[in-house]
Design a protein around this motif. Structure first.
Motif, PDB file in Angstrom:
ATOM      1  N   GLU A   1      31.805  88.012  18.895  1.00  0.00           N
ATOM      2  CA  GLU A   1      31.650  86.857  19.784  1.00  0.00           C
ATOM      3  C   GLU A   1      31.960  85.558  19.028  1.00  0.00           C
ATOM      4  O   GLU A   1      31.703  85.437  17.823  1.00  0.00           O
TER       5      GLU A   1
ATOM      6  N   TYR B   1      30.594  82.636  20.277  1.00  0.00           N
ATOM      7  CA  TYR B   1      29.315  81.940  20.404  1.00  0.00           C
ATOM      8  C   TYR B   1      28.265  82.914  20.929  1.00  0.00           C
ATOM      9  O   TYR B   1      28.583  83.778  21.734  1.00  0.00           O
ATOM     10  N   ILE B   2      27.030  82.745  20.428  1.00  0.00           N
ATOM     11  CA  ILE B   2      25.903  83.523  20.952  1.00  0.00           C
ATOM     12  C   ILE B   2      24.738  82.559  21.188  1.00  0.00           C
ATOM     13  O   ILE B   2      24.736  81.426  20.685  1.00  0.00           O
ATOM     14  N   LEU B   3      23.733  82.996  21.947  1.00  0.00           N
ATOM     15  CA  LEU B   3      22.556  82.168  22.180  1.00  0.00           C
ATOM     16  C   LEU B   3      21.828  81.902  20.854  1.00  0.00           C
ATOM     17  O   LEU B   3      21.759  82.780  19.980  1.00  0.00           O
TER      18      LEU B   3
ATOM     19  N   LEU C   1      24.375  77.593  22.767  1.00  0.00           N
ATOM     20  CA  LEU C   1      25.239  78.630  22.211  1.00  0.00           C
ATOM     21  C   LEU C   1      25.794  78.138  20.879  1.00  0.00           C
ATOM     22  O   LEU C   1      26.320  77.021  20.802  1.00  0.00           O
TER      23      LEU C   1
ATOM     24  N   TYR D   1      27.820  73.288  18.686  1.00  0.00           N
ATOM     25  CA  TYR D   1      27.177  74.087  19.733  1.00  0.00           C
ATOM     26  C   TYR D   1      27.725  73.677  21.102  1.00  0.00           C
ATOM     27  O   TYR D   1      28.360  72.631  21.256  1.00  0.00           O
TER      28      TYR D   1
ATOM     29  N   ASN E   1      24.692  76.540  27.392  1.00  0.00           N
ATOM     30  CA  ASN E   1      24.821  77.784  28.173  1.00  0.00           C
ATOM     31  C   ASN E   1      24.539  77.466  29.638  1.00  0.00           C
ATOM     32  O   ASN E   1      23.397  77.219  30.026  1.00  0.00           O
TER      33      ASN E   1
END
Length: 611
Positions: A461, A463-465, A504, A607, A610
């Motif tokens: 990925e 970006y992730i949370l 994110l 960042y 989301n």
């Protein structure tokens, strides 16, 4: 031919030769150009089912190979639009994934199969797929979801107008599983309700072995409720059933435990010795262990201390053997799961590189053709040539940038999953097992497995949370504490203004700096080490800070305080920030007397929200 294969369940390894012959025959007939479209579909289906049957043979010995074969079956059934066989194949894949503890992919396969079964209005198959979903949740200890999907499966069964024997057997298993989960939860009323229903179905088709198993569990319910008369009646009825010795051993053990509670030691010894004899005859560690456990309890209460000691010593050895075997099985399953996920990742990377190379090669060929064509045309189209060339140039630049980003991801993944970290983690977990710290070993093994999966999944990925990143750091820090003999503690602080579920961030940016804080910052700390991780947001800028309470850095160390992973992280940050110069500051922490209190590293993290 298709009907024959559809109704044949080949599970005996001796039939592998037969499977190969069917596949060879099908391939031979497909080479015949004169066969009709219908015949082609039949032979293609035969090949798909031969793959499925071979997977069934290998499922217990080579799960990875079974998954590969089922993948081939899936492609064929999608191609020929045989959705019933496709759904059956998906159920098989789900079972394979569950064997390597990959319950996420297992449940996905079951749900896909369920969609096809429901579309075909095949209530029996839909019930079976739903029950497999419930079983997956049950194995994960999620009792509430397990019960929910067991009951959904039951609704499918209730819609069956003319159930066959196989449908009834599945329904018996379903009611038994629901009753078993309620029994484990201590809900004896519901446990009895569903076990009674399962018993009625078993008796209706004369399945005495299943009836014995259910009667034994009903006896245990009454025993736990101190309804001793009803419990004894159930156990004796279970013993009357026509069943194998292995099923009888369960009832013998239950009767032994029952008579111990009633102080009837002679009767208890009789039944427990029978259970022990079966365990020894069939070399069943589990049966022998439980029989010796209750014999130890019996002799202790009867004050036959020599026999009690003898039984306890043997029971202790068996229990240790069982724990060691369970630990080995758990490690083996985790290794299989890791190998599968690693293989899947490497395959994906190889495919991406191959596709990128083909794309680049095709573009270069087209570019050469265009250049030759442009030389022939008149000067009037020179402007068009320039435009096309510039377009080609920027495409190549974008491709190079994309390749660089992918390379950075893979290089970072390799630093995260370096063999030194993996082997040290496994060695420490094995050490806990040898020290008989089973709970700690299982806890660390779970966290190590989850960390491995998180790193592999998140590496794909962009970006992730932030919450997912923090979860991964929690697991990473727990494993690091184990590796460093718990000589430090850690804190993860997040400003109140930050909602981890709404931001994110790029994955795995911070880990190299945390590793430096542990490895270098605390290298001379044998105890009372502290690593503090802090996420702040100020003027809409998210910043990361990690500090330690080590001896700090000398001027020479400050110049050399770089690692491969931190350099890769710097390059990733610059790439994400479109070439903007990224500042990563590492400084000593000084107190009021200008004495070094540790090291601080901080930088800004890009960042997005989301939505």
């Amino acid at each position: 031919m298709g009907q024959i294969m559809a109704n044949t369940r080949i599970t005996d390894p001796d039939h592998v030769d037969f499977i190969g012959k069917v596949k060879s025959l099908a391939e031979k007939n497909l080479k015949n150009k004169k066969i009709s479209t219908r015949e082609k579909l039949i032979w293609r289906s035969a090949i798909g089912q031969s793959y499925s049957n071979e997977a069934s043979v290998l499922m217990s010995s080579d799960v990875m190979r079974s998954i590969e074969l089922l993948d081939k079956s899936e492609k064929i059934f999608i191609e020929i639009k045989d959705y019933h066989q496709l759904a059956m194949t998906l159920v098989g894949k789900g079972v394979c994934y569950a064997k390597i503890l990959n319950f996420t992919d297992a449940v996905k396969c079951y749900f896909r199969a369920l969609k096809y079964f429901e579309k075909e209005k095949d209530a029996g198959a839909a019930a079976y797929a739903t029950m497999q979903i419930a079983n997956a949740y049950n194995k994960q200890g999620n009792d509430e979801k397990a019960i929910l999907y067991y009951k959904k499966a039951m609704k499918h069964f209730e819609s069956l107008k003319n159930p066959n024997v196989e449908d009834i057997l599945t329904n018996i298993e379903l009611n038994h599983n629901i009753g078993h989960v309620y029994l484990l939860m201590g809900d004896y009323v519901n446990a009895e309700k569903y076990l009674k229903k399962a018993l009625g179905l078993a008796e209706s088709i004369g399945d005495t072995q299943f009836a014995s198993l259910i009667l034994d569990k009903m006896g245990r319910i009454y025993f736990k409720q101190k309804k001793y008369k009803e419990a004894l009646l159930m156990f004796e009825e279970a013993l009357k059933q026509d069943q194998s010795d292995l099923f009888k051993s369960n009832v013998y053990t239950s009767l032994g435990e029952f008579y111990i509670s009633q102080k009837k030691y002679k009767e208890a010894e009789n039944y427990l010795q029978k259970a022990l004899a079966i365990g020894l005859q069939y070399n069943s560690l589990n049966i022998e262990m439980h029989a010796r456990k209750f014999l130890y309890q019996l002799y202790k209460e009867a004050k036959q201390f020599d026999k009690s000691l003898e039984m306890y010593e043997t029971y202790a050895v068996l229990k240790d053997s069982a724990k060691i075997q369970e630990s080995r099985d758990a490690l083996k399953e985790q290794q299989l799961k890791y190998e599968f996920e690693n293989k899947e990742l490497l395959t994906k990377v190889a495919q991406q590189k191959k596709m990128a190379a083909l794309k680049l090669e095709n573009e270069q060929k087209n570019a050469r053709k265009n250049i030759i064509l442009y030389i022939v045309v008149s000067i009037a189209v020179l402007l068009l040539i320039i435009i096309l060339f510039l377009n080609y140039y920027f495409k190549q630049k974008n491709l190079a940038e994309a390749r660089k980003n992918e390379e950075l991801k893979q290089r970072l993944l390799l630093t995260q999953m370096n063999p030194h970290f993996i082997f040290n983690s496994v060695d420490n977990i094995q050490s806990l097992i040898h020290q008989k710290q089973d709970k700690e070993a299982i806890s660390y093994l779970t966290k190590f497995s989850k960390l491995t999966r998180q790193i592999l999944e998140n590496s794909r990925e962009n970006y992730i949370l932030l919450s997912e990143e923090i979860s991964m750091l929690e697991n990473y820090m727990t494993i690091q504490k184990l590796l460093y003999n718990n000589n430090f503690r850690y804190e993860i602080l997040i400003d109140e203004e930050i909602d981890p579920e709404s931001l994110l961030v790029p994955p795995m940016l911070t880990q190299p700096f945390i590793e430096n804080a542990i490895k270098h910052g605390l290298k001379n700390k044998q105890e009372d080490g502290l690593v503090r991780i802090h996420y702040r947001i100020q003027n809409e800028k998210l910043s990361f800070e990690v500090t330690d309470n080590g001896a700090g850095l000398t001027q020479e160390e400050e110049k050399q305080h770089k690692s491969l992973s931190t350099q890769i992280t710097r390059e990733r940050l610059e790439s994400i920030a479109s070439g903007k110069n990224i500042s990563i500051e590492t400084t000593n922490i000084m107190d009021t007397d200008n004495i070094i209190q540790g090291v601080k590293t901080y930088f800004e993290i890009p960042y997005v929200f989301n939505h």
